[in-house]
Design a protein around this motif. Structure first.
Motif, PDB file in Angstrom:
ATOM      1  N   UNK B   1      -7.817 -10.824  13.364  1.00  0.00           N
ATOM      2  CA  UNK B   1      -6.365 -10.917  13.451  1.00  0.00           C
ATOM      3  C   UNK B   1      -5.746 -10.660  12.093  1.00  0.00           C
ATOM      4  N   UNK B   2      -4.698  -9.905  12.116  1.00  0.00           N
ATOM      5  CA  UNK B   2      -4.071  -9.568  10.852  1.00  0.00           C
ATOM      6  C   UNK B   2      -3.573 -10.811  10.133  1.00  0.00           C
ATOM      7  N   UNK B   3      -3.006 -11.697  10.915  1.00  0.00           N
ATOM      8  CA  UNK B   3      -2.448 -12.904  10.295  1.00  0.00           C
ATOM      9  C   UNK B   3      -3.527 -13.673   9.550  1.00  0.00           C
ATOM     10  N   UNK B   4      -4.711 -13.757  10.156  1.00  0.00           N
ATOM     11  CA  UNK B   4      -5.783 -14.504   9.525  1.00  0.00           C
ATOM     12  C   UNK B   4      -6.133 -13.892   8.180  1.00  0.00           C
ATOM     13  N   UNK B   5      -6.206 -12.560   8.180  1.00  0.00           N
ATOM     14  CA  UNK B   5      -6.523 -11.872   6.935  1.00  0.00           C
ATOM     15  C   UNK B   5      -5.487 -12.176   5.863  1.00  0.00           C
ATOM     16  N   UNK B   6      -4.242 -12.064   6.246  1.00  0.00           N
ATOM     17  CA  UNK B   6      -3.164 -12.327   5.287  1.00  0.00           C
ATOM     18  C   UNK B   6      -3.235 -13.765   4.803  1.00  0.00           C
ATOM     19  N   UNK B   7      -3.548 -14.653   5.733  1.00  0.00           N
ATOM     20  CA  UNK B   7      -3.604 -16.056   5.369  1.00  0.00           C
ATOM     21  C   UNK B   7      -4.709 -16.302   4.350  1.00  0.00           C
ATOM     22  N   UNK B   8      -5.883 -15.663   4.589  1.00  0.00           N
ATOM     23  CA  UNK B   8      -6.998 -15.845   3.661  1.00  0.00           C
ATOM     24  C   UNK B   8      -6.602 -15.374   2.275  1.00  0.00           C
ATOM     25  N   UNK B 129       2.330 -20.558  10.257  1.00  0.00           N
ATOM     26  CA  UNK B 129       1.441 -19.413  10.089  1.00  0.00           C
ATOM     27  C   UNK B 129       1.435 -18.525  11.316  1.00  0.00           C
ATOM     28  N   UNK B 130       1.268 -19.176  12.473  1.00  0.00           N
ATOM     29  CA  UNK B 130       1.036 -18.377  13.671  1.00  0.00           C
ATOM     30  C   UNK B 130       2.316 -17.860  14.302  1.00  0.00           C
ATOM     31  N   UNK B 131       3.311 -18.734  14.406  1.00  0.00           N
ATOM     32  CA  UNK B 131       4.495 -18.307  15.162  1.00  0.00           C
ATOM     33  C   UNK B 131       5.782 -18.480  14.381  1.00  0.00           C
ATOM     34  N   UNK B 132       5.667 -18.579  13.047  1.00  0.00           N
ATOM     35  CA  UNK B 132       6.855 -18.815  12.229  1.00  0.00           C
ATOM     36  C   UNK B 132       8.037 -17.945  12.584  1.00  0.00           C
ATOM     37  N   UNK B 133       7.903 -16.625  12.417  1.00  0.00           N
ATOM     38  CA  UNK B 133       9.048 -15.752  12.697  1.00  0.00           C
ATOM     39  C   UNK B 133       9.549 -15.882  14.133  1.00  0.00           C
ATOM     40  N   UNK B 134       8.612 -16.037  15.062  1.00  0.00           N
ATOM     41  CA  UNK B 134       9.015 -16.165  16.464  1.00  0.00           C
ATOM     42  C   UNK B 134       9.814 -17.425  16.690  1.00  0.00           C
ATOM     43  N   UNK B 135       9.324 -18.521  16.110  1.00  0.00           N
ATOM     44  CA  UNK B 135      10.022 -19.798  16.277  1.00  0.00           C
ATOM     45  C   UNK B 135      11.422 -19.694  15.708  1.00  0.00           C
TER      46      UNK B 135
END
Lengths: 337, 507, 147
Positions: B1-8, B129-135
């Motif tokens: 997942x892209x998000x995971x990569x960015x998070x790392x 991390x996961x749904x910030x923008x969506x929330x």
């Protein structure tokens, strides 16, 4: 046992105090000799009539920092936030400090307006006007998916359905509100003002499509404009703005040259400030506005228009402006009687 | 997942020495500041902001963010130990935390608060991390009518829930609304009930009221009811004693989890903040928890509900800030100013233009949250022993803190006078067993309600239809019904049933 | 020194009066402005609720004995604080606070002199470091301009 506890806490605190004191350390006060005459003898108190982090607060801290580290002022500044009464509390405080030359206040024409509207016991003209340092402009914006795409469409819709067009702005009795009233008067339409507590909330409402238009400073909307979510349809300035906003028409171009509102940032001193002190601050502030740092870190970053008016010029300017506000607000009924 | 990569990548960035140090400093300062009455996240962030002028933006935001959420950890210390909420989000924590401390269970209260805070933070960060923008985008859907219903939900529930007598609670709510109406009104911006005093133009400030009613009010209580205080336990409290038993853990974990979700969500909403989320979470928990009768008298559930929620909301407020450039509340508004000061452009593009900054910040939150937990647990024995200080010393010392804390919020002696006045008011009300908490809560919520009502009516041109036009409004109306009216109706039906039952038995 | 006055009734009566005052005050404001509630709307509502609840409770409690009472002892910390502020107008709030702490500990609590002085200096001093030095809140200085 109690003393032991206090001692530990005290040393812990002392360490943190040292830490913050060091990082915020005073720059060497290389006071370039002032051109004869008055100079502040103690720390200068800098009153900010609003909460920390806002536009006025940043303005004050910037001036204080540049003036002291650049050596334009031999003494450091102490910023003192006094929010309350939409400026009324700070104004009253300045009035009580009459005769004290080592105290300044940041002045924004929105506060001048609100103290007039709220009939505050102390109004801006009671204080001493000091130089004007910047103009800020205002834009009328729409949501990219909004119903109306231009001022003309707004006028049409408002004439067809009076009261149906909703325009959001922050607070009452200040510049956003003035923009709205001018539009209502000169466009001759029945539009509705929806008031929010801050431009952040106004932006949320516009993005969520709860209002049709929003009034913002360029710095408040530039992020959304870049992302394409929001589009400015008109500006309340006299001339077109630069950069990202160069395509935005002025109301003059649309055909309504009377719709003109500018936000003005200036400084003020206590009533009856001495002429020598005024001359000193005139000089100090002029030097601040001429520095590179001021231009890049403050003016450009916040999309402001650089201006410098001496205190005498500022007084004339504000006296005229105050008359203007008084007559417009009386006309539209915000000030009664 | 892209998000995971960015998070790392973000976590890696946050692990550089500079950023780690910033996180640590922010966290420590925040905890100290948060525990001081009258000083909250807003004061702390405003204080440190100018010092970050010259710092690297990522380090600066890491430090300020750490300061923000760690004040939520710190706020519970004084709330639990001396019944003075360090900041308004901690008011609800005091309701259960202080009784626990009086029962000699200060260590457990602190531990619950810290654990709940950590869970709240963790869930908030995960959501960010996961749904910030969506929330954040979803939060935009909440229009003024929806927010108005949310507040009505809170206002109507408060009176029922706090204190033993609903009618007294509602009376307190009414008083709170009355106090809130001192100041400029939302519709015309004209001053009302200001007794011609310019200091009252914008109304009475929250902090002097809280410190007066809880803090100095506590001092008066200590003087008048000396004997009650002499009976408190005086053994030393160790970390081992503060650890929660299996049973207690089982009680607070579900509470923390669900209130964290609610808290994150409330934090995302425009205009709502940690204070509102703590209130709502406490109210909701009081309605659905099986130990609800214990809440308000010393239940760890109460502490957990409030603390997990306020920490989650603090993190939640970052969602609209980072993804939309819109501050979720007062403190994030100052952070917004900071973003601009450091040359960043807040707005939807921030994630793309400055991914290092955003993900570095989010990465640092994971670490910061754990650091705060460890520090606060380490301090428990130290703090819990404060309860053992003889009342005689506490009285003048707490008074001194009250005065200085109140004064420092707005550099105003008038606030100190307000504090003294409200301490008297709280004492007087107590004699009729009218609780102070609903008054305070009503006071906080009323201006928001007035604003939202005003906006709704302006938007709809006077028609009431706008209040039932969105699905969110309908859901909230149903909740109000379920929370408030249904229990009353069920009780009345039960009573009728019992009466009928008795008649049949006797017949 | 406790007075057996029916505190509940007095308080409820005071609250009732406050409610009445608020009702009168809000009637003088606009109740309905521009299609929506004006400044007087919510206070009027609150005032009515207040009068209603307190009135009903007063009637119910009229004949009951109160189990709470005003205690004159509550005036002590309250009065002391007011005294401290008045004193502060002369010598500055901070020094007045130090004096307050010391006098309370020594005279009221009857703690030993050494402990009283130490606490009165260390604790406010510690607070001074935090609030005045670190957070930058200048406490009022009083006529003598001290500290």
């Amino acid at each position: 046992m109690k003393q032991w506890f206090s001692v530990i806490c005290a040393s812990f605190m002392a360490a943190s105090v040292l830490l913050t004191a060091c990082s915020g350390s005073a720059a060497p006060s290389e006071s370039k000799g002032t051109s004869g005459g008055w100079a502040p003898k103690s720390e200068i108190e800098f009153v900010v009539p609003s909460a920390p982090g806002g536009g006025s607060d940043t303005n004050a801290r910037m001036i204080a920092d540049i003036a002291f580290t650049g050596g334009f002022s031999p003494k450091n500044f102490k910023v003192n936030n006094m929010p309350g009464g939409s400026g009324g509390v700070a104004f009253s405080y300045m009035a009580t400090k009459k005769g004290n030359d080592e105290i300044l206040m940041v002045l924004h024409n929105g506060q001048i307006m609100s103290t007039l509207v709220n009939k505050s016991p102390v109004v801006a003209s009671d204080l001493t006007y000091l130089p004007v340092v910047a103009f800020d402009n205002l834009l009328l914006c729409i949501n990219k998916n909004g119903k109306y795409k231009s001022v003309e469409e707004m006028i049409e819709a408002a004439k067809a359905n009076p009261g149906s067009v909703k325009i959001g702005g922050s607070q009452r009795g200040n510049t956003d509100h003035l923009c709205f009233e001018m539009m209502r008067k000169y466009l001759n339409v029945d539009i509705t003002y929806v008031q929010f507590n801050s431009s952040g909330e106004t932006m949320s409402a516009l993005l969520g499509d709860h209002v049709d238009f929003g009034i913002f400073n360029p710095s408040e909307c530039v992020g959304q404009v870049e992302a394409g979510e929001i589009q400015p349809t008109a500006t309340f300035a006299e001339n077109r703005l630069s950069g990202k906003f160069a395509q935005v028409r002025t109301f003059k171009e649309i055909g309504y040259p009377d719709i003109l509102v500018t936000e003005v940032r200036a400084l003020a001193g206590t009533p009856g400030m001495s002429a020598e002190a005024i001359a000193f601050y005139d000089d100090m502030i002029r030097k601040v506005t001429e520095t590179e740092r001021w231009k890049t870190e403050y003016i450009e970053k916040n999309y402001l228009t650089p201006v410098y008016m001496t205190s005498a010029e500022a007084k004339k300017f504000f006296d005229e402006e105050t008359q203007k506000y008084n007559s417009i607000f009386k006309e539209v009924g915000i000030i009664q009687g | 997942m892209e998000t995971l990569g960015l998070l790392m990548e973000g976590v890696a960035i946050s692990l550089t020495p500079e950023n780690l140090l910033a996180c640590l400093v922010g966290g420590l300062l925040g905890m100290c500041l948060g525990s001081m009455p009258g000083v909250g996240s807003l004061a702390g962030v405003s204080l440190l902001l100018p010092l970050t002028f010259k710092m690297n933006p990522t380090a600066a935001i890491i430090m300020l963010a750490a300061l923000y959420y760690s004040t939520m950890y710190g706020g519970c210390f004084s709330a639990i130990l001396v019944n003075i909420p360090g900041d308004s989000p901690a008011i609800m924590t005091a309701l259960d935390g202080y009784p626990l401390a009086r029962q000699g269970k200060a260590g457990k209260a602190l531990f619950s608060a810290n654990l709940a805070s950590w869970i709240g933070g963790a869930i908030g960060i995960l959501a960010l991390t996961l749904i910030g923008p969506l929330a954040a985008k979803f939060g935009l859907q909440f229009g003024s009518p929806d927010l108005a219903w949310l507040i009505i939900l809170a206002l109507t529930s408060i009176g029922w829930i706090i204190g033993d007598s609903p009618s007294r609670g509602l009376l307190a709510t009414a008083l709170g609304i009355m106090v809130a109406s001192i100041g400029l009104d939302a519709a015309l911006g004209l001053p009302r009930f200001s007794f011609n005093n310019v200091y009252l133009f914008s109304g009475i400030n929250m902090v002097p009221m809280v410190i007066g009613m809880f803090g100095f009010g506590q001092v008066i209580d200590m003087v008048v009811n000396r004997d009650n205080f002499k009976k408190m336990k005086t053994e030393r409290i160790t970390i081992k004693e503060s650890l929660l038993s299996q049973e207690e853990l089982k009680r607070i974990l579900p509470v923390s989890f669900r209130q964290s979700c609610i808290g994150t969500f409330v934090g995302v909403l425009p205009g709502a903040g940690a204070t509102m989320s703590a209130f709502l979470s406490y109210i909701i928990e009081k309605r659905i928890n099986k130990n609800r009768d214990l809440m308000g008298k010393g239940a760890v559930e109460g502490v957990a509900a409030s603390e997990s929620s306020n920490n989650a909301a603090a993190i939640g407020a970052f969602a609209p800030l980072l993804s939309l450039g819109i501050p979720g509340g007062g403190t994030t508004a100052v952070l917004l100013g900071g973003l601009m000061m450091w040359g960043l452009q807040p707005g939807p593009m921030l994630f793309q233009t400055n991914p290092d900054f955003v993900w570095g910040l989010i990465g640092s939150m994971y670490i910061g949250n754990v650091v705060c937990l460890l520090i606060s647990i380490a301090f428990i024995p130290f703090l819990a022993n404060i309860v053992r200080i003889p009342t005689g010393y506490m009285i003048p010392c707490i008074t001194a803190v009250c005065v200085m804390g109140t004064f420092s919020t707005n550099n105003s002696m008038f606030d100190v006078y307000v504090m003294i006045a409200f301490a008297a008011i709280a004492y007087i009300l107590k004699q009729a067993k009218i609780p102070s908490a609903p008054l305070l809560l009503a006071y906080v919520l009323t201006p928001m309600l007035e604003m939202y009502l005003r906006q709704s009516f302006d938007m709809s041109g006077g028609s009431l239809g706008i209040f039932v036009s969105s699905p969110i409004s309908i859901v909230l109306i149903l909740l109000i019904f379920v929370f408030c009216l249904a229990p009353v109706m069920i009780n009345t039906l039960k009573k009728k049933h019992n009466i009928e039952g008795n008649v049949i038995d006797e017949g | 020194m406790k007075e057996k006055v029916n505190a509940q009734k007095i308080v409820l009566a005071l609250v009732f009066l406050a409610g009445v005052y608020w009702i009168i005050g809000s009637l003088q404001l606009d109740l309905w402005v521009r299609n929506g509630p004006g400044g007087g709307f919510l206070p009027l509502l609150a005032g009515i609720l207040c009068v209603g609840f307190s009135g009903v409770m007063l009637l119910r409690e009229w004949h009951k004995e109160s189990d709470t009472a005003f205690s004159v002892r509550a005036l002590i910390p309250w009065g002391a604080l007011i005294g401290m502020i008045l004193c502060g107008k002369l010598i500055g709030i901070f020094l007045s606070l130090v004096l307050f702490v010391f006098l309370w500990l020594y005279l009221f609590e009857k703690f030993p002199l050494r402990n009283s002085i130490l606490t009165a200096v260390i604790w406010p001093g510690f607070l001074y470091l935090i609030f005045v030095v670190w957070l930058g809140s200048p406490l009022p200085k009083g006529l003598l301009g001290l500290l």
